[in-house]
Design a protein around this motif. Structure first.
Motif, short mmCIF file in Angstrom:
data_model
loop_
_atom_site.label_atom_id
_atom_site.label_comp_id
_atom_site.label_asym_id
_atom_site.label_seq_id
_atom_site.Cartn_x
_atom_site.Cartn_y
_atom_site.Cartn_z
N ARG A 1 0.80 -1.22 0.00
CA ARG A 1 0.00 0.00 0.00
C ARG A 1 0.84 1.28 0.00
NH1 ARG A 1 -5.42 -1.35 3.70
NH2 ARG A 1 -5.67 -3.50 2.94
N PHE A 2 1.99 1.22 -0.65
CA PHE A 2 2.73 2.46 -0.90
C PHE A 2 1.85 3.38 -1.74
CE2 PHE A 2 6.56 0.08 0.25
CZ PHE A 2 7.29 1.05 0.94
N ASP A 3 2.05 4.68 -1.55
CA ASP A 3 1.26 5.67 -2.28
C ASP A 3 1.93 6.11 -3.58
OD1 ASP A 3 -0.91 6.37 -0.18
OD2 ASP A 3 0.97 6.42 0.94
N GLY A 4 3.14 5.67 -3.79
CA GLY A 4 3.80 6.06 -5.03
C GLY A 4 5.16 5.42 -5.16
N LEU A 5 5.69 5.48 -6.37
CA LEU A 5 7.02 4.99 -6.69
C LEU A 5 7.83 6.13 -7.30
CD1 LEU A 5 6.05 1.69 -8.57
CD2 LEU A 5 6.49 1.95 -6.12
N ARG A 6 9.11 6.16 -6.99
CA ARG A 6 10.05 7.04 -7.69
C ARG A 6 11.01 6.12 -8.42
NH1 ARG A 6 15.91 7.83 -7.46
NH2 ARG A 6 16.37 10.02 -7.85
N LEU A 7 10.99 6.17 -9.75
CA LEU A 7 11.81 5.28 -10.58
C LEU A 7 13.18 5.92 -10.79
CD1 LEU A 7 8.81 4.37 -11.18
CD2 LEU A 7 9.66 3.60 -13.39
N ASP A 8 14.20 5.20 -10.37
CA ASP A 8 15.56 5.71 -10.42
C ASP A 8 16.11 5.66 -11.85
OD1 ASP A 8 18.18 6.39 -9.04
OD2 ASP A 8 18.73 4.50 -10.02
N ALA A 9 16.78 6.73 -12.25
CA ALA A 9 17.60 6.78 -13.46
C ALA A 9 16.95 6.11 -14.67
CB ALA A 9 18.97 6.18 -13.18
N VAL A 10 15.76 6.57 -15.05
CA VAL A 10 15.08 5.92 -16.17
C VAL A 10 15.75 6.25 -17.51
CG1 VAL A 10 12.89 5.86 -14.94
CG2 VAL A 10 13.37 7.75 -16.50
N HIS A 11 16.66 7.23 -17.53
CA HIS A 11 17.43 7.47 -18.76
C HIS A 11 18.26 6.25 -19.13
CE1 HIS A 11 19.64 9.05 -15.24
NE2 HIS A 11 20.67 8.44 -15.79
N ALA A 12 18.57 5.39 -18.14
CA ALA A 12 19.32 4.17 -18.41
C ALA A 12 18.40 3.04 -18.88
CB ALA A 12 20.10 3.73 -17.18
N ILE A 13 17.10 3.24 -18.78
CA ILE A 13 16.15 2.27 -19.32
C ILE A 13 15.98 2.50 -20.82
CG2 ILE A 13 13.73 1.52 -19.28
CD1 ILE A 13 13.74 1.99 -16.26
N ASN A 14 15.70 3.74 -21.19
CA ASN A 14 15.64 4.14 -22.60
C ASN A 14 14.76 3.19 -23.41
OD1 ASN A 14 16.20 5.78 -24.78
ND2 ASN A 14 18.00 4.59 -25.41
N HIS A 15 13.57 2.90 -22.88
CA HIS A 15 12.62 2.03 -23.59
C HIS A 15 11.23 2.59 -23.34
CE1 HIS A 15 10.35 -1.45 -24.91
NE2 HIS A 15 11.47 -2.03 -25.33
N PRO A 16 10.79 3.55 -24.17
CA PRO A 16 9.49 4.19 -23.94
C PRO A 16 8.33 3.20 -23.85
CG PRO A 16 10.74 5.41 -25.59
CD PRO A 16 11.50 4.15 -25.32
N GLY A 17 8.40 2.11 -24.62
CA GLY A 17 7.33 1.13 -24.57
C GLY A 17 7.16 0.52 -23.19
N PHE A 18 8.28 0.16 -22.56
CA PHE A 18 8.22 -0.39 -21.21
C PHE A 18 7.72 0.66 -20.22
CE2 PHE A 18 10.47 -0.56 -17.11
CZ PHE A 18 9.82 -1.65 -16.56
N MET A 19 8.21 1.89 -20.36
CA MET A 19 7.79 2.94 -19.44
C MET A 19 6.30 3.18 -19.52
SD MET A 19 10.46 3.81 -17.75
CE MET A 19 9.81 5.29 -16.97
N HIS A 20 5.75 3.17 -20.73
CA HIS A 20 4.30 3.35 -20.90
C HIS A 20 3.55 2.15 -20.33
CE1 HIS A 20 0.41 4.24 -22.66
NE2 HIS A 20 0.41 3.02 -23.20
#
Length: 602
Positions: A252-271
């Motif tokens: 029941r966390f109220d939110g997530l902060r995703l670390d360093a998503v520039h290293a993910i570089n996959h818009p499809g996954f992010m969406h």
């Protein structure tokens, strides 16, 4: 990619009923997998298409288990919900529904009410010790605590960004039930709880996925931490999405902060991740997704994600406050004041301009609301990545810090504080790990090489005074103390934060929904003026002078003073049309139909 019609299973051990558990492992490089129980039993798993292994077994909650790959070596469950004995111990079957929640009516809070306090659970002593601080934080005006990553890592001490088992809260912080109790208590005090998650890499120790699931990684993609994650594989995407849903639904966390998503570089996954979260969370709940993203990708903030940490804002303010120009601060030396004005007006500073490496970075962001940006003067990176972990109050004039703090807490951006900041804690917060052998030596040497671009540490023997991350004292000295009753300087700082947060709650937050920038302009070197049209059609004005000289400025007529960082700032502005050195003045022009609520004036 596997056919979309092929069946996949949730990763990890799922309790089916009081006495049975389904064990599931994606191990495409293995030819056999067994479940090895702590009681000595060995249970062979059944192969399924596309590299899955599955077993339903008579195992109740609390069962300790490991997986044996090809009969050769044992590994923890990569989706372990808890560990008994760290990475070298056993994974534990957990019942996600066995905690008796007390605040079942909690549905979260609107994002524009967020005042975030970032903290490290281990440094503060575990979940129980963090819980003791919640009443103090709520009373001060904090509305959300943000926990640095909790995933199980190697050893006892780590910032958390070296997680190896992303589903298992680190065992030295407390049990899963104690984490839920912390969240439950926070909700009872009106506090949101956000957790930092790392979906761009695994830590350097304890990640066994390459030995039996090498397709989890893409060797053609390189990151600072090695081979990139293979987000093209549906099994991989579901591993991370399942992790996000676990934190939000089971804990029941109220939110997530995703670390360093520039290293993910996959818009499809992010969406897909954001879409799945919105699909699975009950419509009445307010759940928030925020990012760290050096690429300044505004498109992620248009529909899928609520906000991004505004490193640009921090960096330009830091240069103005401290005159430091080393390393990445060099990008903010030229046109510094104009860059601050752009930040206050448009959010990002880098919106396609070249960075110091000659690479274009960022996208236009002026169409985004100010609440899409999380502003901070300090955070774990900006303190802990300093060679000596020194805090901002040790680096700049106190009056300048007061003025910048007024901007932080009264601007329409979402403010974030780092633990201890509110009372000018003297304790340093340094990078710390708990490695041994060659890895420990590599981390220590890497830490010193990191400061080669900093003028104070680029001699022939770089970093002679930089504390060793692996020494226990580096961790133990990081806990911020509370101000004593007789410590006037620290209590003055605390009083400032309390005053500014009262004003924010009284005069900013009620008007913040649908706020938009009306622009910002430079007054002189180090000084800017900014305006925002608030949701009730009032106009918020902030004039900020971080230079040692008075600057010419004329206040708008009919403004209501909300805050002045020095006693005579408003008088000087009215009588002499000068904004005092190291000062901030915050005022409001109300819409014609509005009157001043009783008690709102400071």
């Amino acid at each position: 990619m596997p056919s979309q019609t092929l069946k996949t299973w949730p990763h990890g051990a799922q309790l089916l009923d009081a006495h049975h558990t389904r064990f599931t492992l994606w191990a495409p490089d293995a030819h056999s997998v067994s479940v090895e129980l702590k009681d000595g039993r060995s249970l062979q798993m059944l192969p399924r298409p596309e590299g899955w292994f599955l077993l339903d077994a008579p195992c109740p909650k609390g069962t300790r288990y490991r997986y044996c790959i090809n009969g050769e070596f044992e590994v923890p469950d990569p989706a372990s919900r808890a560990q008994d004995g760290g990475l070298d111990g056993y994974s534990v079957v957990v019942d996600p529904d066995d905690y008796p929640w007390q605040n079942n009516q909690w549905q979260g809070r609107p994002w524009h009410e967020a005042v975030i306090y970032e903290l490290h659970v281990g440094v503060l002593g575990g979940y129980g010790e963090v819980a003791k601080q919640l009443p103090r934080l709520a009373q001060m005006g904090i509305t959300a605590i943000e926990l640095m990553p909790l995933a199980q890592f190697s050893g006892e001490r780590n910032w958390g960004y070296d997680g190896a088992l992303l589903y298992a809260p680190h065992d030295t912080y407390g049990s899963p039930a104690e984490l839920k109790q912390l969240i439950d208590q926070a909700h009872g005090l009106g506090l949101m709880v956000i957790v930092d998650v790392v979906y761009n890499h695994f830590g350097p120790q304890g990640n066994y996925l390459p030995t039996y699931a090498n397709p989890f990684f893409n060797e053609q993609t390189h990151t600072p931490w090695g081979a990139g994650i293979n987000y093209e594989r549906r099994e991989v995407r579901e591993f991370f999405i399942g992790n996000a849903l676990m934190w939000l639904l089971e804990y029941r966390f109220d939110g997530l902060r995703l670390d360093a998503v520039h290293a993910i570089n996959h818009p499809g996954f992010m969406h897909e991740l954001a879409h799945q979260v919105r699909q699975h969370v009950e419509p009445a709940r307010q759940v928030w997704l925020t990012l760290e993203n050096e690429a300044n990708q505004a498109f992620l903030l248009e529909n899928d994600y609520n906000a991004q940490w505004n490193d640009d804002g921090h960096n330009v303010l830091h240069v103005l406050l401290t005159a430091e120009t080393d390393a990445y601060y060099a990008e903010f030396v030229e046109d510094t004041t104009q860059k601050l004005a752009r930040c206050l007006s448009e959010g990002f500073i880098f919106q396609g301009q070249n960075d110091r490496h000659g690479n274009a970075r960022g996208e236009p962001s002026s169409h985004l609301p100010p609440t899409a940006f999380v502003l901070f003067l300090q955070n774990h990176d900006q303190v802990g990545n300093r060679a000596l972990g020194d805090r901002l109050h040790e680096l700049c004039p106190p009056q300048a810090l007061r003025a910048a703090t007024a901007l932080l807490l009264l601007s329409p951006m979402i403010p974030l504080l780092f633990m201890g900041e509110e009372s000018a804690a003297p304790e340093p917060f340094l990078f710390f790990t708990d490695y041994t052998g060659e890895l420990a030596q590599a981390v220590t040497e890497g830490r010193r090489k990191e400061f080669a671009d900093f003028s104070s540490f680029n001699s022939q023997n770089p970093g002679p005074g930089i504390p060793d991350p692996n020494v226990r004292s580096t961790f133990e000295h990081a806990r911020p103390s509370l101000a004593r009753a007789d410590d006037g300087q620290r209590n003055n700082m605390l009083a400032l934060y309390q005053q500014l947060l009262r004003i924010r709650h009284q005069s900013i937050i009620p008007r913040l929904a649908d706020a938009q920038s009306l622009g910002a302009h430079t007054l002189a070197a180090g000084a800017v003026a900014a305006r925002w049209l608030m949701g009730d059609n009032s106009v918020l004005h902030i004039a900020l002078n971080l230079s040692p000289r008075p600057v010419s400025h004329t206040a708008a007529p009919d403004t209501e003073l909300l805050f002045q960082s020095q006693p005579d700032v408003a008088t000087q502005l009215r009588d002499r049309h000068l904004l005092a050195p190291y000062s901030a003045l915050v005022s409001l022009v109300r819409a014609p139909h509005q009157s001043s609520p009783a008690g709102e004036r400071p």
